[in-house]
Each structure stands twice: as C-alpha cells, then as structure tokens.
Design a protein around this motif. Structure first.
Motif, PDB file in Angstrom:
ATOM      1  N   GLU A  30       0.838  -1.204   0.000  1.00  0.00           N
ATOM      2  CA  GLU A  30       0.000   0.000   0.000  1.00  0.00           C
ATOM      3  C   GLU A  30       0.874   1.256   0.000  1.00  0.00           C
ATOM      4  O   GLU A  30       0.592   2.222  -0.702  1.00  0.00           O
ATOM      5  N   CYS A  33       2.403   1.636  -3.391  1.00  0.00           N
ATOM      6  CA  CYS A  33       1.378   1.918  -4.391  1.00  0.00           C
ATOM      7  C   CYS A  33       1.155   3.417  -4.571  1.00  0.00           C
ATOM      8  O   CYS A  33       0.986   3.893  -5.683  1.00  0.00           O
ATOM      9  N   ALA A  59      -2.973   3.417   3.633  1.00  0.00           N
ATOM     10  CA  ALA A  59      -1.998   2.523   4.259  1.00  0.00           C
ATOM     11  C   ALA A  59      -2.275   2.401   5.757  1.00  0.00           C
ATOM     12  O   ALA A  59      -2.161   1.314   6.330  1.00  0.00           O
ATOM     13  N   ARG A  62      -5.102   0.093   6.216  1.00  0.00           N
ATOM     14  CA  ARG A  62      -4.656  -1.288   5.994  1.00  0.00           C
ATOM     15  C   ARG A  62      -3.955  -1.834   7.241  1.00  0.00           C
ATOM     16  O   ARG A  62      -4.050  -3.004   7.552  1.00  0.00           O
TER      17      ARG A  62
END
Length: 102
Positions: A30, A33, A59, A62
């Motif tokens: 993440e 990304c 993030a 997550r």
C-alpha cells in the motif's frame, strides 16, 4: 511541482508485527502503491500533497489492527536541495506507479 523555497514532507513511521507476514507485506505494498519511499527500517517518506496524504490514510487503514503502529507527521524544510530531491522522488514515484499499474 511544489514551491522551490518550501517543501513539506510526510514522514510515516510504521510498525507491523512480523507474523503473519501477509499483513506487513500488505502495508508495504500500500505504501509503495501511492509512491512512498522507504528511508529506514519502518520509516517512509513522501511529499505532503493531498493525493499522497490520501495514500498514507489508505496505508494506515490497511494497518489498522491492535498491534500495529502507524504514525504520520509533516515536516517543512526551507531548502532548495530538498526541492531538487522532491523532483527526483516525483519521477521515481511516477515510475513505480507505472510499473505497478501496467
């Protein structure tokens, strides 16, 4: 690109337990990304702009588990060399994004 006199940066400190590894890897993916760059064990950085701040929020979501730690700070620097680094980082982030989404 941001103003060359002042660049604001996000500093993200992430601590995720090593087991199970899929949670740690999911957070790393993440972070990569949205273009964050690792600067040390558990430390990441990215320019402080709205789209990258949204990525940091994703993030954090997550990693939102009881044993995880995710801290985001913003640091401003009045330094032209740092702005030059931001340009390099921006190019690198674009490359990473293209690689991940191709």
């Amino acid at each position: 690109m941001t103003d060359t006199a002042t660049t604001s940066w996000l500093l993200m400190l992430v601590q995720v337990p090593s087991e199970p590894s899929r949670h740690r890897v999911a957070v790393w993916r993440e972070m990569r990304c949205f273009g964050a760059v690792p600067v040390g064990h558990g430390a990441w950085t990215a320019p402080d702009v709205p789209s990258w701040r949204e990525g940091a929020g994703a993030a954090r979501d997550r990693s939102n588990r009881s044993k995880d730690v995710f801290v985001t700070e913003s640091a401003e620097r009045a330094d032209q060399e740092l702005s030059a680094c931001a340009a390099v980082l921006e190019d690198f982030a674009g490359y990473v994004y293209r690689e991940l989404h191709s």
